[in-house]
Design a protein around this motif. Structure first.
Motif, PDB file in Angstrom:
ATOM      1  N   GLY A  90       0.818  -1.216   0.000  1.00  0.00           N
ATOM      2  CA  GLY A  90       0.000   0.000   0.000  1.00  0.00           C
ATOM      3  C   GLY A  90       0.850   1.263   0.000  1.00  0.00           C
ATOM      4  O   GLY A  90       0.553   2.224  -0.730  1.00  0.00           O
ATOM      5  N   THR A  91       1.918   1.273   0.791  1.00  0.00           N
ATOM      6  CA  THR A  91       2.824   2.426   0.813  1.00  0.00           C
ATOM      7  C   THR A  91       3.502   2.599  -0.538  1.00  0.00           C
ATOM      8  O   THR A  91       3.579   3.703  -1.081  1.00  0.00           O
ATOM      9  CB  THR A  91       3.883   2.258   1.924  1.00  0.00           C
ATOM     10  N   TRP A  92       3.979   1.488  -1.096  1.00  0.00           N
ATOM     11  CA  TRP A  92       4.594   1.561  -2.419  1.00  0.00           C
ATOM     12  C   TRP A  92       3.588   2.059  -3.459  1.00  0.00           C
ATOM     13  O   TRP A  92       3.929   2.916  -4.286  1.00  0.00           O
ATOM     14  CB  TRP A  92       5.132   0.197  -2.852  1.00  0.00           C
ATOM     15  N   ALA A  93       2.378   1.537  -3.435  1.00  0.00           N
ATOM     16  CA  ALA A  93       1.368   1.931  -4.428  1.00  0.00           C
ATOM     17  C   ALA A  93       1.086   3.430  -4.355  1.00  0.00           C
ATOM     18  O   ALA A  93       0.953   4.093  -5.396  1.00  0.00           O
ATOM     19  CB  ALA A  93       0.090   1.126  -4.226  1.00  0.00           C
ATOM     20  N   ALA A  94       1.004   3.982  -3.152  1.00  0.00           N
ATOM     21  CA  ALA A  94       0.765   5.424  -3.001  1.00  0.00           C
ATOM     22  C   ALA A  94       1.939   6.226  -3.565  1.00  0.00           C
ATOM     23  O   ALA A  94       1.739   7.209  -4.293  1.00  0.00           O
ATOM     24  CB  ALA A  94       0.535   5.765  -1.533  1.00  0.00           C
ATOM     25  N   LEU A  98       1.778   8.565  -6.952  1.00  0.00           N
ATOM     26  CA  LEU A  98       2.211   9.962  -6.895  1.00  0.00           C
ATOM     27  C   LEU A  98       3.310  10.226  -7.923  1.00  0.00           C
ATOM     28  O   LEU A  98       3.298  11.261  -8.612  1.00  0.00           O
ATOM     29  CB  LEU A  98       2.695  10.302  -5.489  1.00  0.00           C
ATOM     30  N   THR A  99       4.234   9.287  -8.060  1.00  0.00           N
ATOM     31  CA  THR A  99       5.306   9.413  -9.049  1.00  0.00           C
ATOM     32  C   THR A  99       4.740   9.505 -10.455  1.00  0.00           C
ATOM     33  O   THR A  99       5.141  10.372 -11.238  1.00  0.00           O
ATOM     34  CB  THR A  99       6.266   8.208  -8.946  1.00  0.00           C
ATOM     35  N   THR A 105       2.081  15.041 -15.243  1.00  0.00           N
ATOM     36  CA  THR A 105       1.536  16.397 -15.195  1.00  0.00           C
ATOM     37  C   THR A 105       2.594  17.485 -15.079  1.00  0.00           C
ATOM     38  O   THR A 105       2.598  18.427 -15.864  1.00  0.00           O
ATOM     39  CB  THR A 105       0.556  16.545 -14.015  1.00  0.00           C
ATOM     40  N   VAL A 106       3.508  17.385 -14.137  1.00  0.00           N
ATOM     41  CA  VAL A 106       4.414  18.486 -13.815  1.00  0.00           C
ATOM     42  C   VAL A 106       5.844  18.237 -14.287  1.00  0.00           C
ATOM     43  O   VAL A 106       6.483  19.116 -14.847  1.00  0.00           O
ATOM     44  CB  VAL A 106       4.414  18.747 -12.289  1.00  0.00           C
ATOM     45  N   LEU A 107       6.348  17.063 -14.049  1.00  0.00           N
ATOM     46  CA  LEU A 107       7.766  16.782 -14.255  1.00  0.00           C
ATOM     47  C   LEU A 107       8.010  15.808 -15.403  1.00  0.00           C
ATOM     48  O   LEU A 107       8.805  14.879 -15.291  1.00  0.00           O
ATOM     49  CB  LEU A 107       8.370  16.236 -12.955  1.00  0.00           C
ATOM     50  N   ALA A 117      12.813   9.579  -7.746  1.00  0.00           N
ATOM     51  CA  ALA A 117      11.597   8.773  -7.572  1.00  0.00           C
ATOM     52  C   ALA A 117      11.910   7.282  -7.445  1.00  0.00           C
ATOM     53  O   ALA A 117      11.237   6.571  -6.687  1.00  0.00           O
ATOM     54  CB  ALA A 117      10.651   9.006  -8.738  1.00  0.00           C
ATOM     55  N   ALA A 118      12.921   6.797  -8.147  1.00  0.00           N
ATOM     56  CA  ALA A 118      13.239   5.360  -8.106  1.00  0.00           C
ATOM     57  C   ALA A 118      13.598   4.893  -6.694  1.00  0.00           C
ATOM     58  O   ALA A 118      12.982   3.944  -6.184  1.00  0.00           O
ATOM     59  CB  ALA A 118      14.347   5.038  -9.099  1.00  0.00           C
ATOM     60  N   PRO A 119      14.565   5.524  -6.014  1.00  0.00           N
ATOM     61  CA  PRO A 119      14.846   5.060  -4.653  1.00  0.00           C
ATOM     62  C   PRO A 119      13.705   5.335  -3.677  1.00  0.00           C
ATOM     63  O   PRO A 119      13.519   4.580  -2.718  1.00  0.00           O
ATOM     64  CB  PRO A 119      16.121   5.809  -4.251  1.00  0.00           C
TER      65      PRO A 119
END
Length: 137
Positions: A90-94, A98-99, A105-107, A117-119
């Motif tokens: 669940g933490t990874w999925a969030a 977000l990534t 959208t932005v980056l 974002a990878a690490p």
């Protein structure tokens, strides 16, 4: 007196079973480290090569399928496994969602963002793997 001897024998037997189970439960830490390492390749591929999203998604599905078969074949499941694993996923999925949202959208096509974002996406798996090692000792 015989009751004490029987109880002591039962406790020794339980200790043997627990030690054998602990020795066989290192598979979950390996499983988590593989997922953590995979994020270091998977996340930048998705963030930077949007055209390769289908291919990287297929590779991710293959890895998850292979590791799921591996997990299902294990004889020993660590105590509290379901809750712990659901928390990690669940933490990874969030973080992964977000990534993806930020990369679309932005980056868009931002190499520095992909490198960070990878690490970050690997972090839940690495933290859980270190925690598994501490629980076993």
């Amino acid at each position: 007196m015989a009751g004490h001897i029987d109880a002591a024998a039962a406790l020794r037997g339980a200790a043997r079973i627990e030690n054998a189970a602990r020795g066989s439960s290192h598979w979950y830490a390996v499983y988590l480290w593989i997922f953590a390492a995979w994020q270091l390749a998977f996340v930048p591929a998705v963030v930077l090569w949007h055209a390769g999203t289908a291919a990287s998604g297929g590779a991710n599905a293959a890895l998850v399928s292979g590791l799921s078969v591996y997990a299902a074949r294990q004889r020993v499941v660590p105590r509290g496994f379901a809750r712990r694993h659901c928390t990690v996923i669940g933490t990874w999925a969030a973080l992964y969602a977000l990534t993806i949202v930020l990369s679309v959208t932005v980056l868009r096509d931002n190499v520095l963002f992909a490198a960070v974002a990878a690490p970050v996406c690997a972090l839940p798996f690495a933290v859980a793997a270190v925690g598994e090692r501490r629980r076993r000792t």
